[in-house]
Design an enzyme around this catalytic site. Structure first.
Site, short mmCIF file in Angstrom:
data_model
loop_
_atom_site.label_atom_id
_atom_site.label_comp_id
_atom_site.label_asym_id
_atom_site.label_seq_id
_atom_site.Cartn_x
_atom_site.Cartn_y
_atom_site.Cartn_z
N GLU A 9 -42.59 54.73 94.63
CA GLU A 9 -43.67 54.08 94.59
C GLU A 9 -43.99 55.05 95.65
O GLU A 9 -44.03 54.56 97.22
CB GLU A 9 -43.68 53.02 94.67
CG GLU A 9 -45.08 51.98 94.82
CD GLU A 9 -45.69 50.94 94.34
OE1 GLU A 9 -44.64 50.14 93.76
OE2 GLU A 9 -47.04 50.47 93.96
N LYS A 50 -45.29 41.03 94.96
CA LYS A 50 -44.61 42.51 94.09
C LYS A 50 -44.60 42.85 94.80
O LYS A 50 -43.77 43.83 94.93
CB LYS A 50 -45.74 43.51 92.41
CG LYS A 50 -45.19 44.55 91.77
CD LYS A 50 -45.43 45.38 92.70
CE LYS A 50 -44.80 46.35 91.84
NZ LYS A 50 -44.92 47.84 92.56
N ASP A 77 -27.89 44.51 96.27
CA ASP A 77 -28.03 44.47 94.81
C ASP A 77 -29.82 44.27 94.19
O ASP A 77 -30.61 42.61 94.54
CB ASP A 77 -26.87 43.29 94.17
CG ASP A 77 -27.57 43.02 92.67
OD1 ASP A 77 -28.80 43.15 91.91
OD2 ASP A 77 -26.72 42.36 92.08
N HIS A 79 -53.82 54.46 98.74
CA HIS A 79 -53.30 55.39 97.85
C HIS A 79 -54.00 56.96 97.06
O HIS A 79 -52.40 57.52 96.98
CB HIS A 79 -53.03 54.57 96.13
CG HIS A 79 -52.59 53.57 95.96
ND1 HIS A 79 -50.80 53.73 95.63
CD2 HIS A 79 -51.97 52.09 96.91
CE1 HIS A 79 -50.08 52.58 96.32
NE2 HIS A 79 -51.11 51.46 96.28
P1 NAD Z 1 -16.73 42.45 97.17
O1 NAD Z 1 -15.75 40.98 95.83
O2 NAD Z 1 -16.51 43.50 96.45
O3 NAD Z 1 -16.63 42.16 98.53
C1 NAD Z 1 -16.47 41.04 98.80
C2 NAD Z 1 -15.42 40.66 100.07
O4 NAD Z 1 -15.17 40.85 100.72
C3 NAD Z 1 -14.76 39.28 100.18
O5 NAD Z 1 -15.34 38.47 99.32
C4 NAD Z 1 -13.81 39.50 100.89
O6 NAD Z 1 -12.83 39.03 100.87
C5 NAD Z 1 -13.60 40.80 101.31
N1 NAD Z 1 -14.64 41.49 102.92
C6 NAD Z 1 -13.84 42.19 103.75
N2 NAD Z 1 -14.30 41.89 105.38
C7 NAD Z 1 -15.11 40.90 104.79
C8 NAD Z 1 -16.74 40.55 105.72
N3 NAD Z 1 -16.68 40.73 107.40
N4 NAD Z 1 -17.15 39.21 105.09
C9 NAD Z 1 -17.36 38.61 104.22
N5 NAD Z 1 -16.06 39.09 103.42
C10 NAD Z 1 -15.12 40.06 103.88
O7 NAD Z 1 -18.27 41.83 97.16
P2 NAD Z 1 -18.98 40.47 96.19
O8 NAD Z 1 -20.14 40.51 97.69
O9 NAD Z 1 -19.16 39.05 96.76
O10 NAD Z 1 -20.09 40.71 95.65
C11 NAD Z 1 -21.03 41.36 95.20
C12 NAD Z 1 -21.41 42.22 93.90
O11 NAD Z 1 -21.43 41.52 93.02
C13 NAD Z 1 -22.42 43.24 94.23
O12 NAD Z 1 -22.23 44.54 93.64
C14 NAD Z 1 -23.00 42.64 93.26
O13 NAD Z 1 -24.38 43.30 92.04
C15 NAD Z 1 -22.21 41.79 92.12
N6 NAD Z 1 -23.37 40.50 90.91
C16 NAD Z 1 -24.04 40.12 91.48
C17 NAD Z 1 -23.93 39.05 90.44
C18 NAD Z 1 -25.24 38.12 90.43
O14 NAD Z 1 -26.07 38.68 91.51
N7 NAD Z 1 -25.65 36.82 90.18
C19 NAD Z 1 -22.69 38.32 89.43
C20 NAD Z 1 -21.69 39.33 89.33
C21 NAD Z 1 -21.63 40.05 90.56
#
Ligand code: NAD
Length: 430
Positions: free
Chosen positions: A86, A268, A284, A382
């Protein structure tokens, strides 16, 4: 005419290579070679990586990445990468940040990095007693949750608390357990979802009910990012004077606070800034957007995520508070090389700092939008960029784009038919 011989049933599509899928899609849609080549040019995202990030990949979609300047956040200057399609979004942040830079820029804070996972149990005979049974197992619950993610624990995260609500639902009382988990530098969706899934059978046993949903809540209200700034009147004045601009902005905020129709557009605009940084850092956007809008409606009426008021000495004070579930690892943040480069530009080393900067960007964006609306109107700002889009839609290429756009702005008529006429004249002259 619709082609009824084409079929979207393509067995084994997911097992094919991106090139094979693209060939099938090109055939289905009748794409010419140039369109197919454009789709397969994935630019700065390796095709193999794209194919691993999501399903059924045929190419990539590039979005411009702009840099917002002038931002000062908690005493430190920072350049903001923003991925957005945008026009005016990046410029709005630059302008707002310039006008509060000398007054100190943005001051931010964060309530924590806690995420919430929900476990739904139904058909619980004695939900209130079951609630107490679950709360009494706190230490056991902590051990089960922490056991799921030793890596998170090693970074100082993990289980923090358990809460249980008896929800009055259309299907009768529902027992909803909340796991409060510190996910540190991760957004944490996968982390807390795993904990909820692991704990679910125990909740079923302790409650005597049946467990269905086990997933995080995007209403991340234990992960609130906050930002504040003061805009001095002599910085925001312009032709109509600082007081008039200030009062217009405050009144615009009052409008949004009182009216969901206005608040939706107000928020928005905030998300124009927020989502652009969330996307640029590989986070996300939907998670952050869902959290923001749910938070804006938490009082029962959808309202403004920002507040504008007048300080004791008459300056304009703006603040924002919204859930900000973003991470530096997990999801695409670590995998996408452009996201990594954007994090390097921001110079952030914690998810908390990233969240706080994003809140400041949301506030900056909102300031600029309200200032434009309360003064010249949004279209004027704009127009210059919009005129370029219209010029391109009319077929202008290369130098023609600027020349046609300038003519449209000069005539005060940024329309495609006018652009076509201008382009024809231009080409006629040539
Ligand atoms: P992930 O599971 O890929 O990574 C998180 C993991 O990284 C932690 O559980 C930990 O084991 C490790 N880690 C390593 N270094 C760390 C640090 N310094 N701090 C914290 N953890 C560390 O990712 P996530 O963050 O658990 O999930 C994010 C993803 O999930 C996004 O891609 C999102 O789109 C997706 N998602 C979103 C939803 C929703 O928002 N409703 C639902 C499902 C999945």
């Amino acid at each position: 005419m619709t082609d009824t011989t084409r079929s979207s049933r393509i067995p084994g599509f997911h097992k094919k290579s991106p090139a094979e899928r693209l060939a099938l899609v090109s055939d289905f849609a009748g794409l010419d070679a140039a369109a197919a080549a454009r789709l397969s040019d994935t630019g700065n995202l390796d095709l193999g990586l794209a194919d691993r990030l999501v399903e059924n990949v045929i190419g990539s979609m590039n979005i411009p990445l702009g840099i917002a300047t002038n931002m000062r956040v908690d005493g430190e200057d920072v350049l903001i990468p923003m991925a957005t399609e945008e026009s005016s979004v990046v410029a709005a942040v630059c302008n707002a940040a310039r006008q509060c830079y000398d007054a100190g820029g943005f001051t931010t804070s964060m309530s924590g990095t806690l995420m919430i996972a929900q476990i739904q149990a139904v058909d619980v005979a004695d939900p209130h007693a079951a609630r107490l049974r679950i709360l009494g197992r706190r230490e056991e619950i902590k051990a089960i949750c922490d056991g799921c993610d030793p890596v998170l624990l090693s970074f100082g995260g993990g289980f923090r608390d358990v809460e249980v609500r008896v929800l009055d639902s259309r299907g009768g009382p529902m027992l909803v357990t909340h796991l409060i988990v510190d996910t540190r530098d991760a957004m944490g969706a996968n982390a807390v979802n795993s904990m909820a899934e692991t704990l679910a059978p125990h909740i079923a046993a302790w409650s005597g009910g049946r467990v269905y949903l086990r997933i995080l809540s995007n209403l991340a209200d234990r992960r609130l990012a906050r930002a504040h700034a003061v805009w001095p009147l002599d910085q925001i004045g312009g032709q109509i004077g600082g007081e008039a601009v200030r009062d217009g902005i405050v009144s615009a905020y009052h409008f949004a606070a009182a009216d969901p129709y206005r608040a939706a557009t107000h928020n928005k605009g905030i998300m124009n800034g927020v989502s652009a940084v969330v996307l640029a850092t590989g986070n996300d956007t939907r998670a952050v957007e869902a959290g923001a809008h749910a938070y804006a409606a938490r009082g029962g009426q959808y309202g403004s995520l920002t507040r504008f008021e007048v300080t004791a000495d008459g300056q304009l004070s703006g603040s924002i508070e919204l859930p900000m579930a973003v991470g530096l690892i997990g999801g695409a943040t670590k995998a996408h090389p452009t996201a990594q480069a954007c994090l390097a530009i921001l110079g952030v080393t914690s998810a908390e700092r990233l969240a706080r900067i994003i809140a400041a960007v949301g506030l900056a964006q909102n300031f600029s939008a309200l200032k434009a609306l309360a003064t010249t109107g949004i279209q004027k700002g704009h127009m210059a960029l919009h005129a370029q889009n219209i010029a391109m839609m009319a077929g202008a290429v290369g130098d023609e784009i600027d020349r046609v756009a300038a003519a449209l702005v000069e005539r005060g008529s940024v329309r495609q038919d006018v652009a076509q006429a201008v382009l024809q004249d231009l080409r006629g002259e040539a």
